[in-house]
Design an enzyme around this catalytic site. Structure first.
Site, PDB file in Angstrom:
ATOM      1  N   LYS A 188      33.534  36.042  57.558  1.00  0.00           N
ATOM      2  CA  LYS A 188      33.058  35.898  58.938  1.00  0.00           C
ATOM      3  C   LYS A 188      31.675  35.237  58.918  1.00  0.00           C
ATOM      4  CE  LYS A 188      35.870  39.485  61.020  1.00  0.00           C
ATOM      5  NZ  LYS A 188      35.937  40.521  62.055  1.00  0.00           N
TER       6      LYS A 188
ATOM      7  N   ASN B 229      37.666  37.403  54.175  1.00  0.00           N
ATOM      8  CA  ASN B 229      37.088  36.653  55.282  1.00  0.00           C
ATOM      9  C   ASN B 229      35.635  37.089  55.443  1.00  0.00           C
ATOM     10  OD1 ASN B 229      36.502  35.322  57.668  1.00  0.00           O
ATOM     11  ND2 ASN B 229      37.692  36.722  58.952  1.00  0.00           N
TER      12      ASN B 229
ATOM     13  N   HIS C  11      43.465  34.551  63.889  1.00  0.00           N
ATOM     14  CA  HIS C  11      42.702  35.789  63.732  1.00  0.00           C
ATOM     15  C   HIS C  11      42.452  36.429  65.093  1.00  0.00           C
ATOM     16  CE1 HIS C  11      39.378  38.490  62.698  1.00  0.00           C
ATOM     17  NE2 HIS C  11      39.769  38.382  61.448  1.00  0.00           N
TER      18      HIS C  11
ATOM     19  N   GLU D 220      47.698  41.942  61.007  1.00  0.00           N
ATOM     20  CA  GLU D 220      46.403  42.522  61.341  1.00  0.00           C
ATOM     21  C   GLU D 220      46.580  43.531  62.483  1.00  0.00           C
ATOM     22  OE1 GLU D 220      41.954  41.079  62.783  1.00  0.00           O
ATOM     23  OE2 GLU D 220      43.691  39.794  63.102  1.00  0.00           O
TER      24      GLU D 220
END
Length: 241
Positions: A48, A46, A140, A213
């Site tokens: 971001k 990821n 997320h 996560e």
């Protein structure tokens, strides 16, 4: 580094800019001659908003292409699916430039799922699929805990993504206070159960990658989640699924 553990296979989902070295470490510890065939591993990054200019995006993509083509063996590229999740504005640029065997995923879709979900600025699953995007990251912690996305909204987004033919990287995770009060597994079960209502029973789970996560282990000064703890949680989630 932010670590997520996927339930599709013994897989790591890393939030970092490059994962070729990690890929090689996984391969070095995988003695396939002594194991029965396993599902293809899934390894994603990821990005971001760490990269915000076309030049930096192109440089990273070119580096990944070079490493993928010159460093990895045919066995490695055939047993692990690599995926990158760049910012929305660079999805098409990355898909056009990236090695075709490396998948591209989006970091999100829609900010609401009501009648006005197609309002100005929204990103639709149909548009993502049309760009050649294969995966979308949903749930997320940045969006759950920073932007207030709840389980119902995430479940709706899962449904819409699957209907458009996308595969979903579904992220679940507990906060530090939830872990301290013994609510970790209950929190994870609640998040997963909400999303499961939007997943068709006939083959729907084949399009889902559950990424654990541990939010409490993320960030500077945080205590990393140990491999044994990650596997304990994974075992619990596998039993639930």
């Amino acid at each position: 580094r932010q670590k997520m553990v996927s339930l599709r296979s013994p897989t790591l989902f890393f939030s970092c800019l490059s994962f070729i070295t990690v890929f090689l470490l996984i391969e070095a510890n995988d003695n396939t001659n002594s194991k029965p065939p396993t599902p293809k591993k899934f390894l994603a990054a990821n990005w971001k908003n760490a990269l915000q200019t076309p030049t930096t995006i192109d440089t990273l993509v070119d580096d990944l292409n070079h490493l993928y083509s010159t460093t990895l063996t045919p066995h490695q590229t055939s047993t692990v699916q690599l995926c990158v999740n760049p910012p929305h504005v660079f999805l098409d640029r990355v898909r056009q430039r990236l090695h075709p065997s490396i998948a591209v995923g989006a970091q999100n879709l829609y900010d609401s799922t009501g009648p006005n979900r197609d309002n100005t600025g929204s990103v639709t699953p149909t548009a993502l699929a049309g760009l050649g995007v294969t995966y979308v990251l949903l749930g997320h912690s940045d969006r759950r805990n920073g932007l207030g996305e709840d389980d119902r909204l995430i479940a709706d987004k899962v449904r819409l993504a699957l209907e458009a033919g996308l595969e979903v990287i579904l992220t679940i995770g507990e906060l530090g206070w939830q872990r301290r009060f013994g609510l970790a597994l209950r929190t994870l079960r609640k998040q997963l159960a909400a999303a499961a209502k939007s997943i068709p029973g006939d083959g729907g789970w084949d399009k889902i990658i559950v990424a654990y996560e541990p939010v409490w282990s993320v960030g500077e000064g945080a205590t990393p989640c140990s491999p044994s703890e990650a596997q304990r949680v994974n075992a619990f989630l596998r039993r639930w699924v």
